[in-house]
Design a protein around this motif. Structure first.
Motif: not given
Length: 354
Positions: A91-103, A71-75
């Protein structure tokens, strides 16, 4: 700059105007990775860009851990060089981690996610595990919580790699995870340069706006990074500022563009906020399931104008608009070359639709 000028610049930088003789590793680095949700898709993506490309070249990189999927760019799952994975994931860790806030984030309840991530890292360092194996181990530790949601928390919060044989041409295997640093045998980079990555993006995808860079990476608030970089600038027809590296290739907009078969999720279709440079108005990029190398999209005169799919008896091209006799002939020729690459040469190429 109008859409056609941006289209030809993009195609040239993606080596879709003319195939190159670059080694697969250099091309993978130039593209800053390739979309790889469908694990075999990058093989077709390199074939359409590199003259004489053979699957064994990329398979060797993946098997030797010189290239890795995670998992990298755009998660989303990308295939990148190992050295780039070490730089890009922080660099994109916060993007990937942010993808968990949904379902799954809603289902996890009051679980201590830091503790889940730490325990998950221990499990994945012990040995690679499938999603089900990870889920079972987490269920034993936290029986009161949704084990599937916990397993996804680990894969979003802990930098992971999908291990071989998945992603190796001619091999099969379930999606199996381990820690990214463990798989690569070296720690992730500390303090990587976002400016360097922006320049690399522009070299492969530019000229581009700040919104385009953000759409490709998934990061936000990049204007404060991009504007002070001293990049050359252009104006889009919309009036938006486009940024570029000084040596970025800008072909004549009238340059002919050959037919190109693209794999599922090809980067060229997904890496801009304004996709008018390659997508006709109202057309969306299809996102089919599967392992890859069996369907995709087709560029005709540089723009997405058809889909393709490999069937048991044929390679079927479905056109979205009317094709000229010359375009149809070129599709048939290039389709035959794709069948040869896929070792499916007994099939015929058929064009349907308009």
């Amino acid at each position: 700059m109008n859409a056609r000028a941006l289209n030809r610049a993009l195609l040239a930088r993606q080596h879709l105007l003319e195939r190159t003789s670059l080694p697969a590793a250099e091309m993978l680095g130039h593209l800053v990775g390739m979309q790889a949700q469908a694990p075999l898709a990058p093989y077709v993506g390199l074939w359409t860009r590199i003259s004489g490309f053979r699957p064994a070249e990329l398979a060797s990189l993946v098997s030797g851990r010189d290239a890795v999927r995670g998992l990298l760019m755009r998660g989303t799952v990308h295939l990148v060089l190992a050295e780039d994975a070490r730089v890009l994931r922080p660099l994109v860790q916060r993007v990937v981690a942010g993808g968990y806030t949904g379902h799954f984030g809603r289902r996890v309840g009051d679980a201590d996610l830091d503790a889940v991530a730490r325990f998950g890292r221990v499990l994945l360092n012990e040995r690679p595990r499938t999603r089900r194996q990870l889920q079972d181990a987490l269920a034993a530790r936290w029986p009161e919580h949704d084990a599937e949601a916990l397993s996804y928390a680990v894969s979003y919060l802990v930098p992971t790699a999908q291990v071989t044989p998945r992603g190796v041409w001619g091999s099969t295997g379930p999606a199996t995870l381990t820690t990214l640093d463990g798989w690569l045998g070296s720690p992730l980079a500390e303090g990587p340069s976002l400016e360097d990555v922006v320049r690399r993006y522009l070299r492969a995808f530019g000229p581009a706006s700040v919104a385009d860079v953000q759409a490709w990476s998934g990061l936000t608030k990049l204007r404060e990074i991009v504007e002070p970089m001293g990049l050359r600038t252009f104006r889009a027809e919309s009036g938006e500022v486009l940024y570029d590296v000084e040596d970025g290739v800008l072909p004549d907009p009238s340059t002919p563009a050959p037919v190109r078969f693209l794999p599922e999720y090809d980067n060229v279709l997904l890496s801009h906020a304004d996709r008018a440079r390659i997508l006709p108005p109202g057309r969306r990029v299809p996102l089919p399931p599967g392992n890859g190398a069996s369907r995709g999209t087709l560029l005709v005169d540089g723009f997405y104008r058809a889909d393709w799919r490999l069937h048991a008896d044929r390679l079927e091209v479905t056109a979205h608009d009317r094709l000229t006799a010359g375009e149809r002939a070129e599709i048939l020729d290039e389709g035959a070359r794709l069948l040869e690459f896929l070792e499916a040469g007994e099939r015929s190429v058929r064009i349907t639709g308009n």
